[in-house]
Scaffold this motif. Sequence first.
Motif: not given
Length: 164
Positions: A21, A23, A32-34, A80, A83-84, A92, A95-96, A101
């Motif tokens: 991920i 971020t 954030g993205i995968t 997870l 999701t990302f 967004q 997602r967090f 974090w």
Amino acid sequence: MEPSRQEFRDAMARLGAAVTIVTTDGRAGRVGITASAVCSVTDTPPTLLVCMNRNSSLNPAVQANGVLCINVLPGQAQELANTFAGFTGADQAVRFEEASWTTLATGAPVLEEAVAALDCTVEEVVEKGTHSVVFARVQAIRLGASGPALIWFSRNYHPVGMPG
């Protein structure tokens, strides 16, 4: 004759890659993205690259914020990752909320359960085709608990390995 787009995609599906991920946080927001298109460039100075689709929500945020963190996912983090990746439709902020974090040197979000987190500043961006290739200098590293990591291979997730 050049291979077709589908032939290329099928070949790349057979190239296993760590699931991360990626971020960022700053004036352009927390995003954030995968991603699996992450690669080590050099250890002196510690630098890596990440390829981001130009249409990704992460791309303009990373370029504006100037920081990113590569969070290597543990083997059990498939939900997870989905999701990302945007598969759940979560925005967004939501997602967090799905994980815990923290931050290191740059302020980019660091996933507490990550196998490894590489906190970076953006040094250069090269535009190539549909993607931006971001070269990022590692400012801090946090190694997580030993255990399997998540990889993407043949268009599916697979937990692999036990670090020694």
